[in-house]
Design a protein around this motif. Structure first.
Motif, mmCIF file in Angstrom:
data_model
loop_
_atom_site.group_PDB
_atom_site.id
_atom_site.type_symbol
_atom_site.label_atom_id
_atom_site.label_comp_id
_atom_site.label_asym_id
_atom_site.label_seq_id
_atom_site.Cartn_x
_atom_site.Cartn_y
_atom_site.Cartn_z
ATOM 1 N N LEU A 122 1.265 -1.516 -0.328
ATOM 2 C CA LEU A 122 -0.121 0.130 0.488
ATOM 3 C C LEU A 122 0.836 1.433 0.003
ATOM 4 O O LEU A 122 1.988 1.350 0.176
ATOM 5 N N ASP A 123 0.054 2.352 -0.239
ATOM 6 C CA ASP A 123 1.065 3.664 -0.682
ATOM 7 C C ASP A 123 0.676 4.549 1.050
ATOM 8 O O ASP A 123 0.031 5.634 1.315
ATOM 9 N N ILE A 124 1.463 3.544 1.690
ATOM 10 C CA ILE A 124 1.971 3.823 2.832
ATOM 11 C C ILE A 124 3.465 2.949 4.269
ATOM 12 O O ILE A 124 4.328 2.296 3.179
ATOM 13 N N SER A 125 3.931 4.628 4.824
ATOM 14 C CA SER A 125 5.125 4.599 4.715
ATOM 15 C C SER A 125 4.951 4.997 6.428
ATOM 16 O O SER A 125 4.063 5.424 7.013
ATOM 17 N N VAL A 126 5.515 3.551 7.076
ATOM 18 C CA VAL A 126 5.834 3.713 8.441
ATOM 19 C C VAL A 126 6.650 4.017 9.323
ATOM 20 O O VAL A 126 8.280 4.669 8.446
ATOM 21 N N ILE A 127 6.554 4.756 10.500
ATOM 22 C CA ILE A 127 7.797 5.567 11.184
ATOM 23 C C ILE A 127 7.311 5.084 12.196
ATOM 24 O O ILE A 127 6.830 4.531 13.468
ATOM 25 N N ILE A 128 8.472 4.423 13.288
ATOM 26 C CA ILE A 128 9.537 3.698 14.033
ATOM 27 C C ILE A 128 9.845 4.489 14.705
ATOM 28 O O ILE A 128 11.044 4.946 14.395
ATOM 29 N N LEU A 129 9.214 5.302 16.241
ATOM 30 C CA LEU A 129 10.751 5.738 17.409
ATOM 31 C C LEU A 129 10.797 4.773 18.039
ATOM 32 O O LEU A 129 10.341 3.349 18.396
ATOM 33 N N THR A 130 12.272 4.379 17.951
ATOM 34 C CA THR A 130 13.039 3.529 18.965
ATOM 35 C C THR A 130 13.983 4.057 19.635
ATOM 36 O O THR A 130 14.921 4.882 19.345
ATOM 37 N N TYR A 131 14.220 3.224 20.729
ATOM 38 C CA TYR A 131 15.520 2.885 21.767
ATOM 39 C C TYR A 131 15.596 1.749 22.441
ATOM 40 O O TYR A 131 15.183 1.076 22.907
ATOM 41 N N TRP A 159 0.454 8.159 2.552
ATOM 42 C CA TRP A 159 -0.041 8.069 3.814
ATOM 43 C C TRP A 159 0.708 7.717 4.754
ATOM 44 O O TRP A 159 1.817 6.808 4.211
ATOM 45 N N VAL A 160 0.484 8.222 6.311
ATOM 46 C CA VAL A 160 1.621 7.129 6.993
ATOM 47 C C VAL A 160 1.175 6.939 8.130
ATOM 48 O O VAL A 160 -0.075 7.669 8.655
ATOM 49 N N TRP A 161 1.553 5.553 9.195
ATOM 50 C CA TRP A 161 1.470 4.835 9.541
ATOM 51 C C TRP A 161 2.366 4.519 11.063
ATOM 52 O O TRP A 161 2.980 4.479 11.112
ATOM 53 N N ARG A 162 1.771 5.835 11.695
ATOM 54 C CA ARG A 162 2.528 5.807 13.001
ATOM 55 C C ARG A 162 2.171 4.407 14.152
ATOM 56 O O ARG A 162 1.038 3.940 14.112
#
Length: 295
Positions: free
Chosen positions: A2-11, A78-81
């Motif tokens: 799908l035309d979606i980017s996923v953003i993941i914050l990590t530590y 689109w973006v998925w958090r």
């Protein structure tokens, strides 16, 4: 995909990142990780799995996520958090494929229910699922600047609801959980005080979904209740009246720790600040502004 980017914050998410990325690959065209200089194998695992890694110093969740929205080379609409300890259900992934294929242009965001897994057990009773705005068109959204429970807000257009859930399923132990929630309790205490003294930014017309608005209204009622009593009442409401006891030992631990201990600790930190300044509202407000807002 799908035309979606996923953003993941990590530590330091090596225990979760492989599961998270395998799940994201099932629906996302691109996966971006904004890492706060992890000292474990998070970055190595993510790189080996094809994620795009960017590192940025941590200030708070809102600023970190908005930095990602403003600086990542996102080409999708689109973006998925997504948090590293989350994954989408099979039904939700199928729903995304079906929904985005026939979507009117007026829709700029979607909420989805978030279900909890604690110590390996799905917590079915006692709590109402959080309905969180997680999918959005990048040019219409940002993460609100709050100390706790930061929501994605869509600045225009409609927000629709996805029916199927994603899961919050943290694999760390109780020592990690209680340490993290001690930090959360500090943030929650400040958020409670900011709300009580009406020091939060006002006037936004952004949309995080009707459920988020309803939850914020309930929080206003909670704030008006007496310290400590409200945390105890909240626990008994969830555990007894909403049948939290039906989820066994894990259910008891979840409702006791998250529904009573954590909220009592937040109240204790509110009490500590109020007592320190002699219950003087003006001195308390001045301290909060100087320490947490004027930076």
């Amino acid at each position: 995909m799908l035309d979606i980017s996923v953003i993941i914050l990590t530590y330091n998410e090596e225990v979760h990142i492989e599961r998270c990325l395998n799940n994201a690959k099932r629906f996302a065209k691109e996966i971006f990780i904004v890492d706060s200089y992890s000292t474990d194998k998070t970055v190595d695992i993510a790189l080996s799995m094809g994620a795009k890694i960017y590192q940025h110093p941590w200030e708070n969740y809102s600023k970190q996520f908005n930095w990602g929205l403003q600086n990542l080379p996102i080409t999708t609409e689109w973006v998925w958090r997504m948090d590293a300890d989350e994954y989408l259900s099979d039904d939700l992934i199928n729903e995304l494929h079906q929904t985005l294929a026939k979507l009117p242009n007026s829709v700029n965001g979607f909420t989805a229910p978030c279900l909890r897994v604690f110590m390996g057990k799905y917590i079915k009773h006692g709590i109402i699922p959080l309905i969180l705005l997680r999918l959005f068109k990048i040019k219409y959204a940002q993460c609100e600047n709050r100390f706790m429970d930061e929501h994605i807000q869509v600045t225009e257009g409609r927000v629709e609801n996805l029916k199927n859930p994603f899961y919050d399923d943290n694999l760390n132990g109780l020592t990690w959980w209680t340490t993290k929630h001690n930090g959360y309790a500090t943030r929650e205490a400040i958020d409670l005080l900011l709300t009580e003294y009406n020091l939060l930014e006002q006037g936004t017309t952004a949309n995080s979904g009707s459920h988020s608005s309803a939850v914020r209204q309930k929080k206003m009622k909670y704030i008006k209740m007496p310290l400590f009593w409200r945390a105890s009442a909240f626990f008994f409401y969830r555990y007894i009246f909403r049948l939290g006891f039906l989820d066994g030992k894990e259910g008891f631990m979840w409702h006791f720790l998250q529904g009573w201990w954590y909220r009592t600790l937040a109240d204790a930190k509110v009490y500590e600040i109020k007592k320190r300044f002699g219950w003087n509202d003006e001195r308390i407000k001045a301290f909060i502004k100087e320490t947490y807002l004027d930076k």
